[in-house]
Design a protein around this motif. Structure first.
Motif, short mmCIF file in Angstrom:
data_model
loop_
_atom_site.label_atom_id
_atom_site.label_comp_id
_atom_site.label_asym_id
_atom_site.label_seq_id
_atom_site.Cartn_x
_atom_site.Cartn_y
_atom_site.Cartn_z
N ILE A 191 0.87 -1.17 0.00
CA ILE A 191 0.00 0.00 0.00
C ILE A 191 0.90 1.22 0.00
O ILE A 191 1.91 1.26 0.72
N TYR A 192 0.54 2.23 -0.81
CA TYR A 192 1.33 3.45 -0.88
C TYR A 192 0.47 4.68 -0.61
O TYR A 192 -0.71 4.71 -0.96
N GLY A 193 1.09 5.67 -0.01
CA GLY A 193 0.42 6.95 0.12
C GLY A 193 0.26 7.59 -1.24
O GLY A 193 1.10 7.38 -2.14
N ASP A 194 -0.80 8.37 -1.42
CA ASP A 194 -1.09 8.95 -2.73
C ASP A 194 0.06 9.81 -3.26
O ASP A 194 0.33 9.83 -4.46
N SER A 195 0.74 10.50 -2.37
CA SER A 195 1.76 11.44 -2.82
C SER A 195 3.04 10.75 -3.31
O SER A 195 3.88 11.41 -3.92
N VAL A 196 3.19 9.45 -3.05
CA VAL A 196 4.42 8.76 -3.45
C VAL A 196 4.19 7.66 -4.47
O VAL A 196 5.15 7.05 -4.94
N LYS A 197 2.94 7.41 -4.83
CA LYS A 197 2.64 6.34 -5.79
C LYS A 197 3.37 6.58 -7.11
O LYS A 197 3.36 7.70 -7.63
N GLY A 198 3.99 5.53 -7.61
CA GLY A 198 4.72 5.63 -8.86
C GLY A 198 6.15 6.13 -8.70
O GLY A 198 6.93 6.08 -9.66
N ARG A 199 6.49 6.63 -7.53
CA ARG A 199 7.85 7.15 -7.30
C ARG A 199 8.63 6.34 -6.27
O ARG A 199 9.84 6.22 -6.37
N PHE A 200 7.93 5.79 -5.28
CA PHE A 200 8.58 5.04 -4.21
C PHE A 200 8.21 3.57 -4.32
O PHE A 200 7.11 3.22 -4.73
N THR A 201 9.14 2.72 -3.90
CA THR A 201 8.90 1.28 -3.88
C THR A 201 9.37 0.69 -2.57
O THR A 201 10.53 0.89 -2.18
N ILE A 202 8.47 -0.02 -1.89
CA ILE A 202 8.83 -0.69 -0.64
C ILE A 202 9.15 -2.15 -0.95
O ILE A 202 8.50 -2.78 -1.79
N SER A 203 10.16 -2.68 -0.29
CA SER A 203 10.51 -4.09 -0.49
C SER A 203 11.18 -4.60 0.78
O SER A 203 11.55 -3.83 1.67
N ARG A 204 11.30 -5.91 0.86
CA ARG A 204 11.92 -6.50 2.03
C ARG A 204 12.79 -7.67 1.62
O ARG A 204 12.59 -8.29 0.58
N ASP A 205 13.77 -7.97 2.45
CA ASP A 205 14.61 -9.15 2.29
C ASP A 205 14.47 -9.95 3.57
O ASP A 205 15.08 -9.64 4.59
N ASN A 206 13.61 -10.95 3.53
CA ASN A 206 13.33 -11.72 4.73
C ASN A 206 14.57 -12.41 5.30
O ASN A 206 14.73 -12.53 6.50
N GLY A 207 15.43 -12.86 4.40
CA GLY A 207 16.62 -13.58 4.86
C GLY A 207 17.56 -12.72 5.66
O GLY A 207 18.28 -13.20 6.53
N LYS A 208 17.55 -11.40 5.37
CA LYS A 208 18.43 -10.47 6.06
C LYS A 208 17.69 -9.62 7.09
O LYS A 208 18.29 -8.76 7.72
N ASN A 209 16.37 -9.86 7.21
CA ASN A 209 15.55 -9.04 8.12
C ASN A 209 15.69 -7.55 7.81
O ASN A 209 15.81 -6.73 8.71
N MET A 210 15.66 -7.23 6.51
CA MET A 210 15.81 -5.86 6.06
C MET A 210 14.57 -5.39 5.33
O MET A 210 13.93 -6.13 4.60
N LEU A 211 14.24 -4.13 5.53
CA LEU A 211 13.15 -3.46 4.83
C LEU A 211 13.76 -2.28 4.08
O LEU A 211 14.66 -1.61 4.62
N TYR A 212 13.28 -2.04 2.87
CA TYR A 212 13.85 -0.98 2.05
C TYR A 212 12.76 -0.04 1.54
O TYR A 212 11.60 -0.42 1.42
N LEU A 213 13.18 1.17 1.22
CA LEU A 213 12.31 2.12 0.54
C LEU A 213 13.15 2.79 -0.54
O LEU A 213 14.04 3.58 -0.23
#
Length: 115
Positions: free
Chosen positions: A58-80
């Motif tokens: 889910i993305y906020g309206d102001s960042v849709k199309g510009r920001f991407t959230i992702s995660r690496d479960n193996g490293k317990n990392m979250l990215y933006l």
């Protein structure tokens, strides 16, 4: 207890890109959801992006199309991944996670978009 530590903030010019990272002290598999929030100077904290354990986003309206959230479960990392940054994106960015009905927050990392 869950500890979240953000990194990657800094000064970037308008139109530039930046990637934020969040390291968790426990496995992401034990968390219900993970998210990025931000708080611009003098304003309320707002949702930027959220990712569930199933991978739904889910993305906020102001960042849709510009920001991407992702995660690496193996490293317990979250990215933006943030692209096409604007001065209005200037804020302290916080990592958030929920576990057993309790929210956890990082200390935040400052992103400044300015020429």
């Amino acid at each position: 207890q869950v500890q979240l530590v953000e990194s990657g903030g800094g000064l970037v010019q308008p139109g530039g890109s930046l990637r934020l990272s969040c390291a968790a002290s426990i496995s992401w598999f034990s968390l219900q959801s993970m998210a990025w929030y931000r708080q611009p100077p003098g304003e309320e904290r707002e949702l930027v992006a959220m990712i569930t354990t199933t991978g739904s986003t889910i993305y906020g309206d102001s960042v849709k199309g510009r920001f991407t959230i992702s995660r690496d479960n193996g490293k317990n990392m979250l990215y933006l991944q943030m692209k096409s940054l604007k001065p209005d994106d200037t804020a302290v960015y916080y990592c958030n996670a929920w576990r057993y009905g309790t929210p956890y927050w990082g200390e935040g990392t400052l992103v400044t978009v300015s020429s």
